[in-house]
Design a protein around this motif. Structure first.
Motif, PDB file in Angstrom:
ATOM      1  N   THR A 109      14.078  38.056 109.586  1.00 56.93           N
ATOM      2  CA  THR A 109      14.543  36.752 109.111  1.00 56.93           C
ATOM      3  C   THR A 109      14.484  35.686 110.203  1.00 56.93           C
ATOM      4  O   THR A 109      14.768  34.523 109.943  1.00 56.93           O
ATOM      5  CB  THR A 109      15.983  36.858 108.589  1.00 56.93           C
ATOM      6  OG1 THR A 109      16.824  37.374 109.624  1.00 56.93           O
ATOM      7  CG2 THR A 109      16.043  37.790 107.374  1.00 56.93           C
ATOM      8  N   GLN A 118      12.081  27.725 108.531  1.00 57.83           N
ATOM      9  CA  GLN A 118      12.135  28.638 107.391  1.00 57.83           C
ATOM     10  C   GLN A 118      11.226  28.057 106.308  1.00 57.83           C
ATOM     11  O   GLN A 118      11.443  26.943 105.841  1.00 57.83           O
ATOM     12  CB  GLN A 118      13.563  28.789 106.885  1.00 57.83           C
ATOM     13  CG  GLN A 118      14.509  29.465 107.875  1.00 57.83           C
ATOM     14  CD  GLN A 118      14.190  30.946 108.064  1.00 57.83           C
ATOM     15  OE1 GLN A 118      13.938  31.666 107.105  1.00 57.83           O
ATOM     16  NE2 GLN A 118      14.204  31.404 109.325  1.00 57.83           N
ATOM     17  N   ILE A 119      10.226  28.821 105.909  1.00 51.61           N
ATOM     18  CA  ILE A 119       9.214  28.353 104.963  1.00 51.61           C
ATOM     19  C   ILE A 119       9.498  28.959 103.589  1.00 51.61           C
ATOM     20  O   ILE A 119       9.567  30.186 103.466  1.00 51.61           O
ATOM     21  CB  ILE A 119       7.808  28.757 105.444  1.00 51.61           C
ATOM     22  CG1 ILE A 119       7.530  28.149 106.821  1.00 51.61           C
ATOM     23  CG2 ILE A 119       6.744  28.332 104.427  1.00 51.61           C
ATOM     24  CD1 ILE A 119       6.316  28.740 107.514  1.00 51.61           C
ATOM     25  N   PRO A 120       9.667  28.147 102.563  1.00 52.54           N
ATOM     26  CA  PRO A 120       9.916  28.702 101.225  1.00 52.54           C
ATOM     27  C   PRO A 120       8.713  29.502 100.745  1.00 52.54           C
ATOM     28  O   PRO A 120       7.606  28.978 100.608  1.00 52.54           O
ATOM     29  CB  PRO A 120      10.130  27.454 100.363  1.00 52.54           C
ATOM     30  CG  PRO A 120      10.465  26.362 101.313  1.00 52.54           C
ATOM     31  CD  PRO A 120       9.694  26.670 102.568  1.00 52.54           C
ATOM     32  N   GLY A 179      11.652  34.230  98.859  1.00 48.29           N
ATOM     33  CA  GLY A 179      12.701  33.891  99.805  1.00 48.29           C
ATOM     34  C   GLY A 179      12.158  33.146 100.999  1.00 48.29           C
ATOM     35  O   GLY A 179      10.949  32.935 101.122  1.00 48.29           O
ATOM     36  N   PRO A 180      13.039  32.725 101.910  1.00 47.99           N
ATOM     37  CA  PRO A 180      12.599  31.985 103.096  1.00 47.99           C
ATOM     38  C   PRO A 180      11.889  32.888 104.101  1.00 47.99           C
ATOM     39  O   PRO A 180      12.348  33.988 104.407  1.00 47.99           O
ATOM     40  CB  PRO A 180      13.912  31.428 103.670  1.00 47.99           C
ATOM     41  CG  PRO A 180      14.968  32.364 103.172  1.00 47.99           C
ATOM     42  CD  PRO A 180      14.508  32.845 101.827  1.00 47.99           C
ATOM     43  N   ASP A 187       1.273  33.693 101.173  1.00 52.08           N
ATOM     44  CA  ASP A 187       2.180  33.094 102.151  1.00 52.08           C
ATOM     45  C   ASP A 187       1.530  31.924 102.881  1.00 52.08           C
ATOM     46  O   ASP A 187       2.195  30.928 103.195  1.00 52.08           O
ATOM     47  CB  ASP A 187       2.640  34.152 103.154  1.00 52.08           C
ATOM     48  CG  ASP A 187       3.652  35.122 102.575  1.00 52.08           C
ATOM     49  OD1 ASP A 187       4.278  34.793 101.549  1.00 52.08           O
ATOM     50  OD2 ASP A 187       3.817  36.221 103.149  1.00 52.08           O
ATOM     51  N   THR A 243       2.753  28.120 102.870  1.00 50.13           N
ATOM     52  CA  THR A 243       2.920  27.362 104.108  1.00 50.13           C
ATOM     53  C   THR A 243       2.265  25.994 104.005  1.00 50.13           C
ATOM     54  O   THR A 243       2.825  24.986 104.450  1.00 50.13           O
ATOM     55  CB  THR A 243       2.332  28.150 105.297  1.00 50.13           C
ATOM     56  OG1 THR A 243       3.010  29.413 105.399  1.00 50.13           O
ATOM     57  CG2 THR A 243       2.488  27.390 106.597  1.00 50.13           C
ATOM     58  N   TRP A 265       4.484  23.788 101.812  1.00 50.95           N
ATOM     59  CA  TRP A 265       5.677  23.336 102.541  1.00 50.95           C
ATOM     60  C   TRP A 265       5.318  22.307 103.605  1.00 50.95           C
ATOM     61  O   TRP A 265       5.972  21.260 103.730  1.00 50.95           O
ATOM     62  CB  TRP A 265       6.366  24.533 103.189  1.00 50.95           C
ATOM     63  CG  TRP A 265       7.449  24.133 104.149  1.00 50.95           C
ATOM     64  CD1 TRP A 265       8.717  23.733 103.839  1.00 50.95           C
ATOM     65  CD2 TRP A 265       7.340  24.073 105.581  1.00 50.95           C
ATOM     66  NE1 TRP A 265       9.404  23.423 105.003  1.00 50.95           N
ATOM     67  CE2 TRP A 265       8.581  23.629 106.066  1.00 50.95           C
ATOM     68  CE3 TRP A 265       6.314  24.355 106.474  1.00 50.95           C
ATOM     69  CZ2 TRP A 265       8.815  23.466 107.434  1.00 50.95           C
ATOM     70  CZ3 TRP A 265       6.540  24.197 107.829  1.00 50.95           C
ATOM     71  CH2 TRP A 265       7.792  23.761 108.297  1.00 50.95           C
TER      72      TRP A 265
END
Length: 293
Positions: free
Chosen positions: A28, A59-61, A65-66, A147, A151, A154
């Motif tokens: 995390t 923290q990338i949504p 989850g983050p 992912d 990224t 975001w």
């Protein structure tokens, strides 16, 4: 952004197999300092300060989850051309963070998501062979591709990144990712692969090799390889280049005759200063020449 921007091309649908795993994130937050899996050569480590840039963990949504990551971007309103930074097998540790800061100093919004955060805690792993066996080989290509797409979404909405000027740059396993992401993302402008493996046996979760997608690239790609790399034959890089160029794509290949694998990694004994600095200059010039700048 529309679905047409990111859909896989013909023959690449095997890379896109949602939904993502719902196991959650093991990591995390990012590694502090350098990876435990390599003893760094402190005397040659390059350190880039944060003067004139904004840099730090984010923290990338993601879909489930983050996701921890690192972003560096110039001060000012932006937006700035966006470069996805794809890690080696060792995680987003100080070397990858420093690369992001180097890119920010050059005028880019650079973001490095921790793409292995679901599969294992790289901050605690010390054996590269176990990292490959227990983390790398168990990370589905569809997962990290999703992912990277998350990224981009975001960074363009909340981090001063310009999605219309999008590039990707990866090292080692991240170099493989640069090839595959180039074949996935239709709005990508440029890719740079530092000694990315081109072969490998396909599996259900990793169905394509970098070499096998060479003819399906969307954006020009620069490959930076070492002639002394015992794990990646120069012939395989030349074959991928030739397959791409025959298909009307554009791959530029630079081989440093005596450089080993990992020649850009300034924290490892494999570092070769001349090749690393020349490759970096070429990489920045390539991004700018192809619309990421």
């Amino acid at each position: 952004m529309t679905d047409g921007d990111v859909d896989g091309n013909a023959g690449l649908d095997g890379l896109i197999v949602p939904p993502l795993s719902r196991r959650g994130f093991v990591m995390t937050s990012l590694i502090s300092g350098f990876t435990l899996a390599v003893t760094p050569v402190e005397a040659q480590v390059v350190h880039t300060d944060a003067a004139g840039i904004e840099a730090g963990e984010v923290q990338i949504p993601a879909a489930d989850g983050p996701m921890p990551g690192y972003r560096a971007v110039p001060e000012g309103p932006g937006p700035f051309p966006l470069v996805l930074v794809v890690e080696e097998i060792f995680g987003v540790h100080e070397y990858i963070k420093d690369i992001c800061r180097r890119l920010a100093k050059a005028g880019y919004c650079a973001v490095a998501p921790e793409l292995y955060a679901r599969q294992g805690d790289l901050s605690q792993m010390t054996d590269p062979k176990l990292i490959i066996r227990d983390v790398i080989s168990k990370t589905p290509d569809a997962q990290w591709i999703g992912d990277l797409d998350a990224t981009v979404a975001w960074a363009t909405s909340a981090a001063k990144g310009d999605g219309a000027r999008l590039g990707v740059m990866g090292w080692c396993r991240g170099g493989r990712a640069a090839w595959l992401y180039d074949a996935h993302r239709r709005d990508l402008k440029a890719a740079v692969a530092w000694y990315g493996p081109l072969g490998g046996d396909p599996t259900d979760i990793q169905p394509r090799s970098a070499g096998s997608v060479a003819a399906a690239l969307n954006a020009p790609l620069l490959g930076l390889y070492g002639g002394g790399d015992t794990g990646i034959p120069v012939a395989s890089a030349e074959a991928a280049r030739d397959a791409a160029n025959t298909a009307g794509k554009r791959v530029e290949l630079v081989v440093y005759p005596d450089a080993p694998h990992g020649f850009h990694a300034d924290y490892r004994p494999s570092y070769r200063k001349d090749a690393a600095e020349d490759g970096w200059r070429r990489a920045l010039a390539f991004l700018k020449a192809n619309g990421v700048g």
